[in-house]
Write a protein that holds these residues in place. Structure first.
Motif, PDB file in Angstrom:
ATOM      1  N   TYR A  87       0.806  -1.213   0.000  1.00 22.52           N
ATOM      2  CA  TYR A  87       0.000   0.000   0.000  1.00 22.52           C
ATOM      3  C   TYR A  87       0.846   1.273   0.000  1.00 22.52           C
ATOM      4  O   TYR A  87       1.990   1.289   0.465  1.00 22.52           O
ATOM      5  CB  TYR A  87      -0.905   0.044   1.232  1.00 22.52           C
ATOM      6  N   SER A  88       0.216   2.330  -0.481  1.00 19.89           N
ATOM      7  CA  SER A  88       0.687   3.694  -0.272  1.00 19.89           C
ATOM      8  C   SER A  88      -0.393   4.425   0.518  1.00 19.89           C
ATOM      9  O   SER A  88      -1.572   4.087   0.436  1.00 19.89           O
ATOM     10  CB  SER A  88       0.936   4.405  -1.601  1.00 19.89           C
ATOM     11  N   GLN A 136      -3.875   0.730  -3.171  1.00 22.36           N
ATOM     12  CA  GLN A 136      -3.127  -0.387  -3.757  1.00 22.36           C
ATOM     13  C   GLN A 136      -3.057  -0.099  -5.246  1.00 22.36           C
ATOM     14  O   GLN A 136      -4.067  -0.144  -5.952  1.00 22.36           O
ATOM     15  CB  GLN A 136      -3.800  -1.724  -3.489  1.00 22.36           C
ATOM     16  N   ASP A 137      -1.853   0.246  -5.709  1.00 19.82           N
ATOM     17  CA  ASP A 137      -1.683   0.828  -7.027  1.00 19.82           C
ATOM     18  C   ASP A 137      -2.517   2.120  -7.076  1.00 19.82           C
ATOM     19  O   ASP A 137      -2.309   3.001  -6.264  1.00 19.82           O
ATOM     20  CB  ASP A 137      -2.059  -0.171  -8.119  1.00 19.82           C
ATOM     21  N   ASP A 138      -3.481   2.225  -7.962  1.00 18.86           N
ATOM     22  CA  ASP A 138      -4.291   3.442  -8.043  1.00 18.86           C
ATOM     23  C   ASP A 138      -5.708   3.223  -7.527  1.00 18.86           C
ATOM     24  O   ASP A 138      -6.598   4.036  -7.795  1.00 18.86           O
ATOM     25  CB  ASP A 138      -4.360   3.932  -9.495  1.00 18.86           C
ATOM     26  N   THR A 231       4.943   5.277   1.186  1.00 19.30           N
ATOM     27  CA  THR A 231       5.048   4.727  -0.157  1.00 19.30           C
ATOM     28  C   THR A 231       5.230   3.225  -0.093  1.00 19.30           C
ATOM     29  O   THR A 231       6.006   2.727   0.745  1.00 19.30           O
ATOM     30  CB  THR A 231       6.225   5.358  -0.920  1.00 19.30           C
ATOM     31  N   ARG A 232       4.518   2.509  -0.915  1.00 20.30           N
ATOM     32  CA  ARG A 232       4.574   1.042  -0.933  1.00 20.30           C
ATOM     33  C   ARG A 232       6.003   0.546  -1.037  1.00 20.30           C
ATOM     34  O   ARG A 232       6.865   1.164  -1.646  1.00 20.30           O
ATOM     35  CB  ARG A 232       3.732   0.488  -2.082  1.00 20.30           C
TER      36      ARG A 232
END
Length: 234
Positions: A87-88, A136-138, A231-232
């Motif tokens: 995750y971010s 998670q990603d976008d 940041t992931r």
């Protein structure tokens, strides 16, 4: 002790120690969800919570659930997960989507009605309410929102659509909030989820003392601007 009926013409609340013991903390009913009333309520340790179709109910429970940000409980399993987090985490990137997620992603139903959503969106536009987003990603997979009272953050709700997403929101936010000078996260009423993350109960009087000490003390300058908090790692 009888329940106080609030007038729309006055923002005043009865003293929190007049709240009922059963149900615990019920103080008053009525009024509205204007920004001025909500801010006045939170500055006196009072918050609204009511079911759709019911009158607005105002609460100040005793005891109160709180989480000092440096006391976040990081379990071994969560530590392992976070070390390779997919995750971010961002702050104040999409408040509307977060409160909508909190309103809809709940098996037990919701108290976050359209009226509540509108009130909190207004608070956000005024710079009082804030959101934490987990991506998670976008794709938005979790988050939380609440109200900033100086060095106190009054957490309202969180949601999760993926493993440990809401835990990640609170973990990352707690560390960031402590670094900005934050002293306390208000969790309102203790539940198994928040207890597992380090929340504990203190007396209503103890919580009101925190509010008196820290609600009018500022955090670091411009800390609530939209930003990336984490940041992931994979």
């Amino acid at each position: 002790m009888r329940l106080i009926q609030l007038s729309r013409d006055s923002l005043n609340f009865p003293p929190p120690d007049m709240a009922l013991r059963e149900p615990n903390g019920l103080l008053a009913m009525g009024g509205d969800l204007s920004s001025a009333r909500l801010l006045n309520a939170y500055h006196h340790g009072i918050f609204p919570w009511f079911s759709p179709g019911d009158p607005i109910l105002w609460w100040s429970p005793d005891p109160r659930a709180v989480l000092p940000p440096e006391e976040f409980h990081l379990s071994r399993s969560m530590k392992r997960f976070h070390q390779k987090s997919p995750y971010s985490v961002t702050l104040n990137h999409c408040f509307s989507e977060v409160i909508a997620g909190c309103a809809t992603d709940r098996d037990e139903g919701t108290w976050i009605t359209p009226e509540v959503i509108q009130a909190w969106q207004t608070l956000h536009s005024q710079g009082h309410a804030h959101s934490v987003e987990v991506w998670q990603d976008d794709v938005l997979v979790g988050g939380m929102y609440g109200l900033a009272l100086g060095q106190i953050f009054c957490g309202e709700s969180m949601f999760s659509r993926s493993e440990n997403a809401s835990k990640t929101a609170l973990l990352v936010f707690s560390g960031w909030f402590a670094r900005q000078g934050g002293q306390l996260i208000d969790c309102q009423v203790l539940n198994p989820h928040t207890a597992s993350l380090g929340a504990r109960e203190i007396s209503r009087a103890g919580y009101l003392q925190y509010v008196d000490d820290y609600a009018r003390r500022a955090l670091l300058t411009e800390c609530w601007r939209p930003q990336r908090l984490f940041t992931r790692r994979c």
